[in-house]
Scaffold this active site. Structure first.
Site, PDB file in Angstrom:
ATOM      1  N   HIS A  67       0.744  -1.276  -0.075  1.00 33.17           N
ATOM      2  CA  HIS A  67       0.116   0.115   0.300  1.00 33.17           C
ATOM      3  C   HIS A  67       0.772   1.327   0.004  1.00 33.17           C
ATOM      4  O   HIS A  67       1.840   1.431   0.551  1.00 33.17           O
ATOM      5  CB  HIS A  67      -0.945  -0.044   1.247  1.00 33.17           C
ATOM      6  CG  HIS A  67      -0.454   0.188   2.471  1.00 33.17           C
ATOM      7  ND1 HIS A  67      -0.176   1.160   3.161  1.00 33.17           N
ATOM      8  CD2 HIS A  67      -0.063  -1.142   3.431  1.00 33.17           C
ATOM      9  CE1 HIS A  67       0.320   0.997   4.386  1.00 33.17           C
ATOM     10  NE2 HIS A  67       0.309  -0.191   4.584  1.00 33.17           N
ATOM     11  N   ASP A 184       6.208   2.146   6.119  1.00 38.94           N
ATOM     12  CA  ASP A 184       5.101   1.470   6.091  1.00 38.94           C
ATOM     13  C   ASP A 184       4.091   2.323   5.252  1.00 38.94           C
ATOM     14  O   ASP A 184       3.451   3.229   5.750  1.00 38.94           O
ATOM     15  CB  ASP A 184       4.517   1.319   7.600  1.00 38.94           C
ATOM     16  CG  ASP A 184       3.049   0.715   7.612  1.00 38.94           C
ATOM     17  OD1 ASP A 184       2.612   0.300   6.627  1.00 38.94           O
ATOM     18  OD2 ASP A 184       2.351   0.915   8.615  1.00 38.94           O
ATOM     19  N   GLU A 218      -5.019   0.946   2.864  1.00 37.42           N
ATOM     20  CA  GLU A 218      -4.828  -0.145   3.911  1.00 37.42           C
ATOM     21  C   GLU A 218      -4.821   0.537   5.529  1.00 37.42           C
ATOM     22  O   GLU A 218      -5.332  -0.296   6.392  1.00 37.42           O
ATOM     23  CB  GLU A 218      -3.445  -0.455   3.724  1.00 37.42           C
ATOM     24  CG  GLU A 218      -3.158  -1.778   4.253  1.00 37.42           C
ATOM     25  CD  GLU A 218      -2.489  -1.621   5.683  1.00 37.42           C
ATOM     26  OE1 GLU A 218      -2.335  -2.441   6.611  1.00 37.42           O
ATOM     27  OE2 GLU A 218      -2.333  -0.472   6.153  1.00 37.42           O
ATOM     28  N   GLU A 219      -4.092   1.703   5.412  1.00 38.11           N
ATOM     29  CA  GLU A 219      -4.048   2.422   6.851  1.00 38.11           C
ATOM     30  C   GLU A 219      -5.348   2.430   7.546  1.00 38.11           C
ATOM     31  O   GLU A 219      -5.535   2.687   8.749  1.00 38.11           O
ATOM     32  CB  GLU A 219      -3.371   3.857   6.922  1.00 38.11           C
ATOM     33  CG  GLU A 219      -1.971   3.542   6.450  1.00 38.11           C
ATOM     34  CD  GLU A 219      -1.203   3.101   7.576  1.00 38.11           C
ATOM     35  OE1 GLU A 219      -1.522   2.395   8.650  1.00 38.11           O
ATOM     36  OE2 GLU A 219       0.107   2.572   7.371  1.00 38.11           O
ATOM     37  N   ASP A 239       4.154  -6.082   3.390  1.00 34.58           N
ATOM     38  CA  ASP A 239       4.208  -4.943   4.405  1.00 34.58           C
ATOM     39  C   ASP A 239       5.178  -5.266   5.376  1.00 34.58           C
ATOM     40  O   ASP A 239       5.843  -6.098   5.548  1.00 34.58           O
ATOM     41  CB  ASP A 239       2.527  -4.940   5.033  1.00 34.58           C
ATOM     42  CG  ASP A 239       2.110  -3.510   5.278  1.00 34.58           C
ATOM     43  OD1 ASP A 239       2.991  -2.833   5.755  1.00 34.58           O
ATOM     44  OD2 ASP A 239       1.074  -3.404   5.275  1.00 34.58           O
ATOM     45  N   HIS A 319       4.683   3.096  12.840  1.00 31.46           N
ATOM     46  CA  HIS A 319       3.806   4.200  12.786  1.00 31.46           C
ATOM     47  C   HIS A 319       4.621   5.353  13.701  1.00 31.46           C
ATOM     48  O   HIS A 319       3.780   6.132  14.293  1.00 31.46           O
ATOM     49  CB  HIS A 319       2.607   3.860  13.674  1.00 31.46           C
ATOM     50  CG  HIS A 319       1.723   3.222  12.500  1.00 31.46           C
ATOM     51  ND1 HIS A 319       0.369   2.890  12.866  1.00 31.46           N
ATOM     52  CD2 HIS A 319       2.166   2.527  11.361  1.00 31.46           C
ATOM     53  CE1 HIS A 319      -0.191   1.997  11.896  1.00 31.46           C
ATOM     54  NE2 HIS A 319       0.712   2.096  10.917  1.00 31.46           N
TER      55      HIS A 319
END
Length: 347
Positions: A67, A184, A218-219, A239, A319
């Site tokens: 993603h 990410d 995706e998030e 991922d 994150h």
């Protein structure tokens, strides 16, 4: 595939603002990258990009996804003093964006810069600045424009719902690390881009028709759960591998997920991936992510009858201020290169 070349591509990708809901520039960048290769491409209605390489077997398909959408924010409120309150996009902690430079993109495409700060930031003024909770009520954006009121801000064209993206602060070190926001999952997106390029330029014919999907939601939970061709039997999400206490994954290996918050991944596919890693001397780690979900699990929840798996480079401080190493990129590239040329886990 060259790890250093992939690192440079990652650097380009993370510099393109693409919070979930506003990913057009990143998707267009990937389209432009593939155009000289002459591969089949199409977008789904949600704006994700599907790239297809025909294989020897057109009845059973593979589907790999990464993603390009990232964490970010939206303008929640324009305050009377000209500052902005935010609403977060994606699951991350407020303290990880304190002091970060950001961009505000208006509906008509104008971009303004700013800094994300605690309202009670100055220790010379606010006695309890150290102990103040970092939350939506207390965090705000200081815009780099001469604004003193909500009216001043609106004259710039800024309004509630405008997207806010964070400065990635990307660096590649001489010791082989890349540190940046949004590894990410732009690290994996770059890996898939390089994989497709390698296959096409070397005229490698795959055993099965294989799709490479660059998803864009995706998030927020539903990036790669649609536009999956009905012939697909095997779905591999690419991922990041999350690093922390109790985890096996590190910054130098490819992580093979055996279970996340949604449950176990397909045992047969996991065994196939491990066997490939062993055969080709690829450094890998098996791991469980208790607070994680992928596009592959989202596809299952949407009702697709598929074999599903998850692999990716190990990424530290997910994150937040993320980091991985060239070795993790290379090990992931190698595993995927051999995987797309291997038999299906379940024939």
């Amino acid at each position: 595939m060259n790890g250093k070349e992939t690192m440079e591509l990652i650097r380009e990708l993370v510099r393109i603002p693409s919070p979930s809901g506003n990913t057009e520039k990143a998707i267009r960048f990937i389209e432009d990258y593939f155009k000289p290769l002459g591969v089949k491409m199409k977008r789904n209605n949600k704006g994700g990009l599907l790239v297809t390489l025909d294989g020897e077997n057109g009845r059973k398909h593979r589907f790999l996804t990464a993603h390009v959408d990232t964490l970010g924010a939206m303008v929640k409120e324009i305050k009377s003093d000209g500052r902005l309150k935010l609403d977060l996009i994606g699951g991350f902690l407020w303290n990880t964006i304190e002091g970060e430079y950001c961009q505000i993109e208006t509906a008509d495409g104008k971009v303004y810069t700013g800094t994300i700060l605690l309202h009670q930031q100055s220790v010379h003024v606010y006695k309890n600045a150290k102990d103040t909770e970092r939350n939506q009520e207390n965090m705000e954006v200081r815009i780099d424009e001469k604004v003193k009121s909500a009216e001043d801000v609106r004259k710039l064209g800024i309004e509630v719902g405008d997207f806010v993206s964070f400065d990635p602060r990307v660096q590649i070190t001489e010791s082989g690390f890349i540190k940046s926001r949004h590894l990410d999952d732009k690290a994996s997106a770059a890996i898939l881009m390089k994989l497709v390029e390698t296959l096409v330029k070397n005229d490698i014919r795959l055993p099965y028709t294989t799709h490479f999907f660059f998803s864009n939601n995706e998030e927020i939970g539903y990036g790669g759960n649609s536009a999956i061709p009905e012939e697909t039997v095997e779905y591999l999400a690419v991922d990041m591998g999350a690093i922390g206490d109790g985890q096996a994954t590190d910054e130098y290996s490819v992580s093979i997920c055996v279970k996340d918050a949604t449950g176990p991944y397909h045992l047969g596919l996991r065994k196939s991936l491990v066997e490939l890693a062993k055969q080709h001397g690829i450094d890998y780690r098996l791991d469980i992510y208790p607070h994680y979900g992928s596009d592959a699990s989202a596809a299952l929840f949407s009702g697709y009858d598929i074999v599903h798996g998850l692999v990716g480079p190990g990424v530290d401080a997910s994150h937040a201020f993320e980091r991985t190493h060239e070795l993790a990129i290379e090990n992931t590239q190698k595993l995927l290169f051999y995987y797309v040329q291997s038999p299906l886990a379940v024939e």
